[in-house]
Design a protein around this motif. Structure first.
Motif, PDB file in Angstrom:
ATOM      1  N   VAL A  33       0.873  -1.167   0.000  1.00 11.52           N
ATOM      2  CA  VAL A  33       0.000   0.000   0.000  1.00 11.52           C
ATOM      3  C   VAL A  33       0.914   1.222   0.000  1.00 11.52           C
ATOM      4  O   VAL A  33       1.705   1.413   0.938  1.00 11.52           O
ATOM      5  N   ASP A  34       0.831   2.015  -1.059  1.00  7.90           N
ATOM      6  CA  ASP A  34       1.680   3.204  -1.151  1.00  7.90           C
ATOM      7  C   ASP A  34       1.176   4.302  -0.219  1.00  7.90           C
ATOM      8  O   ASP A  34      -0.027   4.532  -0.101  1.00  7.90           O
ATOM      9  N   CYS A  35       2.120   4.958   0.426  1.00  9.35           N
ATOM     10  CA  CYS A  35       1.837   6.083   1.320  1.00  9.35           C
ATOM     11  C   CYS A  35       2.658   7.264   0.822  1.00  9.35           C
ATOM     12  O   CYS A  35       3.615   7.684   1.457  1.00  9.35           O
ATOM     13  N   GLY A  36       2.296   7.768  -0.328  1.00  9.11           N
ATOM     14  CA  GLY A  36       3.049   8.834  -0.964  1.00  9.11           C
ATOM     15  C   GLY A  36       4.039   8.261  -1.958  1.00  9.11           C
ATOM     16  O   GLY A  36       4.153   7.042  -2.119  1.00  9.11           O
ATOM     17  N   PRO A  37       4.786   9.126  -2.630  1.00  8.62           N
ATOM     18  CA  PRO A  37       5.670   8.658  -3.704  1.00  8.62           C
ATOM     19  C   PRO A  37       6.960   7.985  -3.222  1.00  8.62           C
ATOM     20  O   PRO A  37       7.638   7.325  -4.007  1.00  8.62           O
ATOM     21  N   HIS A  38       7.310   8.113  -1.944  1.00 11.57           N
ATOM     22  CA  HIS A  38       8.602   7.618  -1.467  1.00 11.57           C
ATOM     23  C   HIS A  38       8.493   6.612  -0.325  1.00 11.57           C
ATOM     24  O   HIS A  38       9.487   6.329   0.346  1.00 11.57           O
ATOM     25  N   TYR A  39       7.284   6.069  -0.099  1.00  9.51           N
ATOM     26  CA  TYR A  39       7.093   5.120   0.997  1.00  9.51           C
ATOM     27  C   TYR A  39       5.998   4.136   0.621  1.00  9.51           C
ATOM     28  O   TYR A  39       4.959   4.528   0.082  1.00  9.51           O
ATOM     29  N   SER A  40       6.231   2.861   0.912  1.00 11.56           N
ATOM     30  CA  SER A  40       5.216   1.843   0.667  1.00 11.56           C
ATOM     31  C   SER A  40       5.211   0.858   1.819  1.00 11.56           C
ATOM     32  O   SER A  40       6.264   0.345   2.218  1.00 11.56           O
ATOM     33  N   CYS A  41       4.027   0.594   2.358  1.00 14.32           N
ATOM     34  CA  CYS A  41       3.857  -0.379   3.433  1.00 14.32           C
ATOM     35  C   CYS A  41       3.708  -1.764   2.828  1.00 14.32           C
ATOM     36  O   CYS A  41       3.068  -1.925   1.790  1.00 14.32           O
ATOM     37  N   PHE A  42       4.283  -2.773   3.477  1.00 16.62           N
ATOM     38  CA  PHE A  42       4.085  -4.146   3.014  1.00 16.62           C
ATOM     39  C   PHE A  42       3.327  -4.959   4.053  1.00 16.62           C
ATOM     40  O   PHE A  42       3.407  -4.704   5.247  1.00 16.62           O
ATOM     41  N   THR A  43       2.550  -5.910   3.540  1.00 13.55           N
ATOM     42  CA  THR A  43       1.804  -6.841   4.375  1.00 13.55           C
ATOM     43  C   THR A  43       2.017  -8.240   3.810  1.00 13.55           C
ATOM     44  O   THR A  43       2.650  -8.412   2.774  1.00 13.55           O
ATOM     45  N   ASN A  44       1.484  -9.223   4.501  1.00 13.60           N
ATOM     46  CA  ASN A  44       1.586 -10.616   4.063  1.00 13.60           C
ATOM     47  C   ASN A  44       3.040 -11.091   4.099  1.00 13.60           C
ATOM     48  O   ASN A  44       3.451 -11.909   3.302  1.00 13.60           O
ATOM     49  N   ALA A  45       3.822 -10.554   5.046  1.00 13.75           N
ATOM     50  CA  ALA A  45       5.251 -10.876   5.122  1.00 13.75           C
ATOM     51  C   ALA A  45       5.641 -11.490   6.470  1.00 13.75           C
ATOM     52  O   ALA A  45       6.820 -11.666   6.735  1.00 13.75           O
ATOM     53  N   GLY A  46       4.679 -11.788   7.316  1.00 10.67           N
ATOM     54  CA  GLY A  46       4.978 -12.311   8.643  1.00 10.67           C
ATOM     55  C   GLY A  46       5.056 -11.216   9.686  1.00 10.67           C
ATOM     56  O   GLY A  46       4.740 -11.422  10.848  1.00 10.67           O
ATOM     57  N   ASN A  48       4.461  -6.723   9.518  1.00  7.12           N
ATOM     58  CA  ASN A  48       4.211  -5.589   8.633  1.00  7.12           C
ATOM     59  C   ASN A  48       5.377  -4.621   8.714  1.00  7.12           C
ATOM     60  O   ASN A  48       6.128  -4.597   9.683  1.00  7.12           O
ATOM     61  N   GLY A  49       5.517  -3.843   7.666  1.00  9.44           N
ATOM     62  CA  GLY A  49       6.599  -2.876   7.637  1.00  9.44           C
ATOM     63  C   GLY A  49       6.476  -1.972   6.440  1.00  9.44           C
ATOM     64  O   GLY A  49       5.434  -1.915   5.782  1.00  9.44           O
ATOM     65  N   GLY A  50       7.553  -1.270   6.168  1.00  4.12           N
ATOM     66  CA  GLY A  50       7.549  -0.356   5.042  1.00  4.12           C
ATOM     67  C   GLY A  50       8.927  -0.188   4.453  1.00  4.12           C
ATOM     68  O   GLY A  50       9.949  -0.407   5.109  1.00  4.12           O
ATOM     69  N   PHE A  51       8.927   0.176   3.193  1.00  6.89           N
ATOM     70  CA  PHE A  51      10.146   0.532   2.485  1.00  6.89           C
ATOM     71  C   PHE A  51      10.108   2.027   2.225  1.00  6.89           C
ATOM     72  O   PHE A  51       9.091   2.549   1.767  1.00  6.89           O
ATOM     73  N   TYR A  52      11.196   2.722   2.512  1.00 10.69           N
ATOM     74  CA  TYR A  52      11.292   4.145   2.212  1.00 10.69           C
ATOM     75  C   TYR A  52      12.442   4.363   1.244  1.00 10.69           C
ATOM     76  O   TYR A  52      13.473   3.703   1.317  1.00 10.69           O
ATOM     77  N   GLN A  53      12.237   5.280   0.327  1.00 10.46           N
ATOM     78  CA  GLN A  53      13.235   5.542  -0.704  1.00 10.46           C
ATOM     79  C   GLN A  53      14.399   6.335  -0.123  1.00 10.46           C
ATOM     80  O   GLN A  53      14.211   7.366   0.523  1.00 10.46           O
ATOM     81  N   ASP A  54      15.619   5.807  -0.336  1.00  9.50           N
ATOM     82  CA  ASP A  54      16.823   6.421   0.194  1.00  9.50           C
ATOM     83  C   ASP A  54      18.020   5.798  -0.517  1.00  9.50           C
ATOM     84  O   ASP A  54      17.911   4.713  -1.074  1.00  9.50           O
ATOM     85  N   ALA A  55      19.153   6.443  -0.477  1.00  4.67           N
ATOM     86  CA  ALA A  55      20.364   5.906  -1.092  1.00  4.67           C
ATOM     87  C   ALA A  55      21.050   4.863  -0.205  1.00  4.67           C
ATOM     88  O   ALA A  55      21.973   4.191  -0.647  1.00  4.67           O
TER      89      ALA A  55
END
Length: 121
Positions: A33-46, A48-55
């Motif tokens: 589930v995207d939360c803006g252009p630079h962050y996405s939450c993930f589910t169904n992974a054991g 929950n969490g999120g990926f944030y865009q960064d170098a």
């Protein structure tokens, strides 16, 4: 369900958010589930969490914790990682309790996947 004093959520940096979502959807069946252009939450992974865009990237050589996934079909999961553009950094090896391999996702972040010994459930 939230449990007192338990790990509840994890956030990880990624260079390419779209490539990350495609990789983890294809290989592990995670949902996003995207939360803006630079962050996405993930589910169904054991967890929950999120990926944030960064170098930034993470791996155990930098002192980062190792995120270890479980597979009932370790060889098939290793093949799926490779076919989706992941890089196997440590081929399947035995350790007390089972077998595992390490891989870098398309961003260069390190993960591991473990499974039981073949034929032991």
């Amino acid at each position: 369900m939230e449990r007192h004093n338990c790990i509840n959520y994890i956030e990880m940096p990624v260079r390419d958010l779209d490539a990350t979502k495609a990789f983890f959807t294809l290989v592990f069946g995670w949902q996003f589930v995207d939360c803006g252009p630079h962050y996405s939450c993930f589910t169904n992974a054991g967890i929950n969490g999120g990926f944030y865009q960064d170098a930034l990237t993470f791996n155990v050589n930098k002192g980062s914790p190792l995120i270890v996934l479980f597979s009932q079909q370790l060889e098939q999961t290793q093949s799926a990682v490779e076919n989706a553009g992941g890089e196997i950094t440590k081929a399947i090896f035995r350790f007390p309790g089972g077998r595992r391999f390490h891989f870098a996702d398309p961003n260069g972040n390190e993960y591991a996947v473990w499974g039981h010994e073949t034929g032991s459930g």
